[in-house]
Design a protein around this motif. Structure first.
Motif, PDB file in Angstrom:
ATOM      1  N   SER A   1       0.843  -1.194   0.000  1.00  0.00           N
ATOM      2  CA  SER A   1       0.000   0.000   0.000  1.00  0.00           C
ATOM      3  C   SER A   1       0.880   1.245   0.000  1.00  0.00           C
ATOM      4  CB  SER A   1      -0.902   0.016   1.239  1.00  0.00           C
ATOM      5  OG  SER A   1      -0.118   0.260   2.394  1.00  0.00           O
ATOM      6  N   ILE A   2       0.261   2.382  -0.277  1.00  0.00           N
ATOM      7  CA  ILE A   2       1.003   3.639  -0.295  1.00  0.00           C
ATOM      8  C   ILE A   2       1.564   3.956   1.093  1.00  0.00           C
ATOM      9  CG2 ILE A   2      -1.008   5.111   0.091  1.00  0.00           C
ATOM     10  CD1 ILE A   2       0.286   7.100  -1.936  1.00  0.00           C
ATOM     11  N   GLY A   3       0.834   3.594   2.130  1.00  0.00           N
ATOM     12  CA  GLY A   3       1.310   3.815   3.494  1.00  0.00           C
ATOM     13  C   GLY A   3       2.548   2.992   3.810  1.00  0.00           C
ATOM     14  N   GLU A   4       2.573   1.757   3.320  1.00  0.00           N
ATOM     15  CA  GLU A   4       3.735   0.897   3.547  1.00  0.00           C
ATOM     16  C   GLU A   4       4.964   1.431   2.803  1.00  0.00           C
ATOM     17  OE1 GLU A   4       1.823  -3.525   4.158  1.00  0.00           O
ATOM     18  OE2 GLU A   4       1.712  -2.630   2.155  1.00  0.00           O
ATOM     19  N   VAL A   5       4.758   1.893   1.577  1.00  0.00           N
ATOM     20  CA  VAL A   5       5.869   2.450   0.795  1.00  0.00           C
ATOM     21  C   VAL A   5       6.390   3.715   1.474  1.00  0.00           C
ATOM     22  CG1 VAL A   5       6.554   3.415  -1.436  1.00  0.00           C
ATOM     23  CG2 VAL A   5       5.004   1.453  -1.352  1.00  0.00           C
ATOM     24  N   ALA A   6       5.488   4.559   1.935  1.00  0.00           N
ATOM     25  CA  ALA A   6       5.885   5.789   2.623  1.00  0.00           C
ATOM     26  C   ALA A   6       6.665   5.456   3.891  1.00  0.00           C
ATOM     27  CB  ALA A   6       4.660   6.630   2.956  1.00  0.00           C
ATOM     28  N   ALA A   7       6.259   4.417   4.600  1.00  0.00           N
ATOM     29  CA  ALA A   7       6.960   4.028   5.828  1.00  0.00           C
ATOM     30  C   ALA A   7       8.361   3.497   5.522  1.00  0.00           C
ATOM     31  CB  ALA A   7       6.151   2.967   6.570  1.00  0.00           C
ATOM     32  N   ILE A   8       8.505   2.765   4.441  1.00  0.00           N
ATOM     33  CA  ILE A   8       9.824   2.241   4.053  1.00  0.00           C
ATOM     34  C   ILE A   8      10.806   3.383   3.845  1.00  0.00           C
ATOM     35  CG2 ILE A   8      11.101   1.098   2.185  1.00  0.00           C
ATOM     36  CD1 ILE A   8       8.634  -0.743   1.818  1.00  0.00           C
ATOM     37  N   PHE A   9      10.358   4.448   3.165  1.00  0.00           N
ATOM     38  CA  PHE A   9      11.241   5.563   2.831  1.00  0.00           C
ATOM     39  C   PHE A   9      11.162   6.710   3.834  1.00  0.00           C
ATOM     40  CE2 PHE A   9      10.577   3.283  -1.118  1.00  0.00           C
ATOM     41  CZ  PHE A   9      11.891   3.096  -1.517  1.00  0.00           C
TER      42      PHE A   9
ATOM     43  N   ILE B   1       7.062   4.683 -12.493  1.00  0.00           N
ATOM     44  CA  ILE B   1       6.251   4.191 -11.390  1.00  0.00           C
ATOM     45  C   ILE B   1       4.798   4.124 -11.855  1.00  0.00           C
ATOM     46  CG2 ILE B   1       5.473   4.619  -9.041  1.00  0.00           C
ATOM     47  CD1 ILE B   1       8.103   6.263  -8.742  1.00  0.00           C
ATOM     48  N   GLN B   2       4.283   2.914 -11.927  1.00  0.00           N
ATOM     49  CA  GLN B   2       2.921   2.722 -12.401  1.00  0.00           C
ATOM     50  C   GLN B   2       2.199   1.724 -11.492  1.00  0.00           C
ATOM     51  OE1 GLN B   2       2.154   2.636 -16.444  1.00  0.00           O
ATOM     52  NE2 GLN B   2       3.348   4.477 -16.652  1.00  0.00           N
TER      53      GLN B   2
ATOM     54  N   THR C   1       4.160  -2.573  -6.663  1.00  0.00           N
ATOM     55  CA  THR C   1       4.909  -3.823  -6.774  1.00  0.00           C
ATOM     56  C   THR C   1       6.326  -3.615  -6.244  1.00  0.00           C
ATOM     57  OG1 THR C   1       5.721  -3.290  -8.992  1.00  0.00           O
ATOM     58  CG2 THR C   1       3.617  -4.494  -8.844  1.00  0.00           C
ATOM     59  N   VAL C   2       7.059  -4.700  -6.117  1.00  0.00           N
ATOM     60  CA  VAL C   2       8.455  -4.619  -5.684  1.00  0.00           C
ATOM     61  C   VAL C   2       9.259  -3.787  -6.686  1.00  0.00           C
ATOM     62  CG1 VAL C   2      10.546  -5.978  -5.255  1.00  0.00           C
ATOM     63  CG2 VAL C   2       8.347  -6.788  -4.404  1.00  0.00           C
ATOM     64  N   LYS C   3       8.940  -3.923  -7.963  1.00  0.00           N
ATOM     65  CA  LYS C   3       9.635  -3.151  -9.005  1.00  0.00           C
ATOM     66  C   LYS C   3       9.379  -1.651  -8.806  1.00  0.00           C
ATOM     67  CE  LYS C   3      12.135  -3.541 -12.733  1.00  0.00           C
ATOM     68  NZ  LYS C   3      13.501  -4.019 -12.630  1.00  0.00           N
ATOM     69  N   ASP C   4       8.151  -1.282  -8.488  1.00  0.00           N
ATOM     70  CA  ASP C   4       7.829   0.126  -8.212  1.00  0.00           C
ATOM     71  C   ASP C   4       8.651   0.633  -7.027  1.00  0.00           C
ATOM     72  OD1 ASP C   4       5.870   0.507 -10.222  1.00  0.00           O
ATOM     73  OD2 ASP C   4       4.308  -0.341  -8.938  1.00  0.00           O
TER      74      ASP C   4
ATOM     75  N   GLU D   1      11.518  -0.502  -6.002  1.00  0.00           N
ATOM     76  CA  GLU D   1      12.916  -0.360  -6.427  1.00  0.00           C
ATOM     77  C   GLU D   1      13.118   0.948  -7.188  1.00  0.00           C
ATOM     78  OE1 GLU D   1      13.607  -3.969  -8.588  1.00  0.00           O
ATOM     79  OE2 GLU D   1      13.834  -5.153  -6.750  1.00  0.00           O
ATOM     80  N   HIS D   2      12.144   1.316  -8.013  1.00  0.00           N
ATOM     81  CA  HIS D   2      12.220   2.601  -8.724  1.00  0.00           C
ATOM     82  C   HIS D   2      12.177   3.763  -7.726  1.00  0.00           C
ATOM     83  CE1 HIS D   2      12.179   1.005 -12.735  1.00  0.00           C
ATOM     84  NE2 HIS D   2      11.012   0.395 -12.560  1.00  0.00           N
ATOM     85  N   PHE D   3      11.297   3.663  -6.720  1.00  0.00           N
ATOM     86  CA  PHE D   3      11.250   4.693  -5.679  1.00  0.00           C
ATOM     87  C   PHE D   3      12.599   4.803  -4.985  1.00  0.00           C
ATOM     88  CE2 PHE D   3       6.507   4.625  -5.424  1.00  0.00           C
ATOM     89  CZ  PHE D   3       6.335   5.995  -5.501  1.00  0.00           C
ATOM     90  N   ASN D   4      13.241   3.679  -4.755  1.00  0.00           N
ATOM     91  CA  ASN D   4      14.531   3.683  -4.077  1.00  0.00           C
ATOM     92  C   ASN D   4      15.570   4.451  -4.901  1.00  0.00           C
ATOM     93  OD1 ASN D   4      16.312   2.872  -1.916  1.00  0.00           O
ATOM     94  ND2 ASN D   4      17.225   1.461  -3.377  1.00  0.00           N
ATOM     95  N   LYS D   5      15.588   4.212  -6.219  1.00  0.00           N
ATOM     96  CA  LYS D   5      16.526   4.933  -7.088  1.00  0.00           C
ATOM     97  C   LYS D   5      16.228   6.436  -7.062  1.00  0.00           C
ATOM     98  CE  LYS D   5      17.314   1.135 -10.264  1.00  0.00           C
ATOM     99  NZ  LYS D   5      17.038   0.589 -11.596  1.00  0.00           N
ATOM    100  N   ILE D   6      14.947   6.776  -7.146  1.00  0.00           N
ATOM    101  CA  ILE D   6      14.550   8.184  -7.128  1.00  0.00           C
ATOM    102  C   ILE D   6      14.915   8.808  -5.788  1.00  0.00           C
ATOM    103  CG2 ILE D   6      12.577   9.755  -7.190  1.00  0.00           C
ATOM    104  CD1 ILE D   6      11.281   7.660  -9.155  1.00  0.00           C
ATOM    105  N   TYR D   7      14.656   8.100  -4.705  1.00  0.00           N
ATOM    106  CA  TYR D   7      14.976   8.601  -3.368  1.00  0.00           C
ATOM    107  C   TYR D   7      16.477   8.867  -3.242  1.00  0.00           C
ATOM    108  CZ  TYR D   7      15.147   9.006   1.695  1.00  0.00           C
ATOM    109  OH  TYR D   7      15.356   9.473   2.964  1.00  0.00           O
ATOM    110  N   GLN D   8      17.293   7.928  -3.726  1.00  0.00           N
ATOM    111  CA  GLN D   8      18.743   8.116  -3.668  1.00  0.00           C
ATOM    112  C   GLN D   8      19.167   9.352  -4.447  1.00  0.00           C
ATOM    113  OE1 GLN D   8      20.200   4.328  -5.111  1.00  0.00           O
ATOM    114  NE2 GLN D   8      20.916   3.786  -3.064  1.00  0.00           N
TER     115      GLN D   8
END
Length: 116
Positions: free
Chosen positions: A15-23, A40-41, A53-56, A58-65
């Motif tokens: 979920s969006i909340g889980e992704v936000a918590a990761i970063f 990111i789709q 997805t996990v791929k999304d 990973e893309h967030f991780n690259k963007i975050y970096q």
């Protein structure tokens, strides 16, 4: 340092909340980056909730970096992602950074001399 280094992604969708918590960012930033970066789709369920997805992630991780850790602008991060340059996503650029830092320190010292 990657936000995903010590995290094991086992689920199919997040979920969006889980992704936000990761970063450790707000969900609004996740939605904003989703609009800004075409890589990111997320899928959406019947309620309209985003499912990443996990791929999304990973893309967030690259963007975050690029944006948060390396100080890229959004346009710079977009160009870096499009070019697919592996050196861009590494946290440490090694000798290139050292050369740049030396040049900047020389400029700084010259400016300080002029200030006196």
């Amino acid at each position: 340092m990657s936000k995903l280094e010590n995290i094991v992604l086992t689920k199919l969708y997040y979920s969006i909340g889980e992704v936000a918590a990761i970063f450790d960012v707000n969900t609004s930033l996740i939605r904003f980056w989703e609009k800004e970066f075409t890589v990111i789709q997320p899928k959406k369920n019947k309620k309209g909730n985003r499912l990443f997805t996990v791929k999304d992630i990973e893309h967030f991780n690259k963007i975050y970096q690029l944006v948060k850790e390396q100080g890229y602008t959004l346009d710079g991060a977009k160009k870096a992602l499009k070019s697919g340059d592996k050196n861009v996503t590494e946290a440490n650029h090694g000798p290139q950074n050292e050369i740049l830092i030396d040049k900047l320190e020389k400029i700084k010292s010259k400016l300080l001399e002029l200030k006196k």
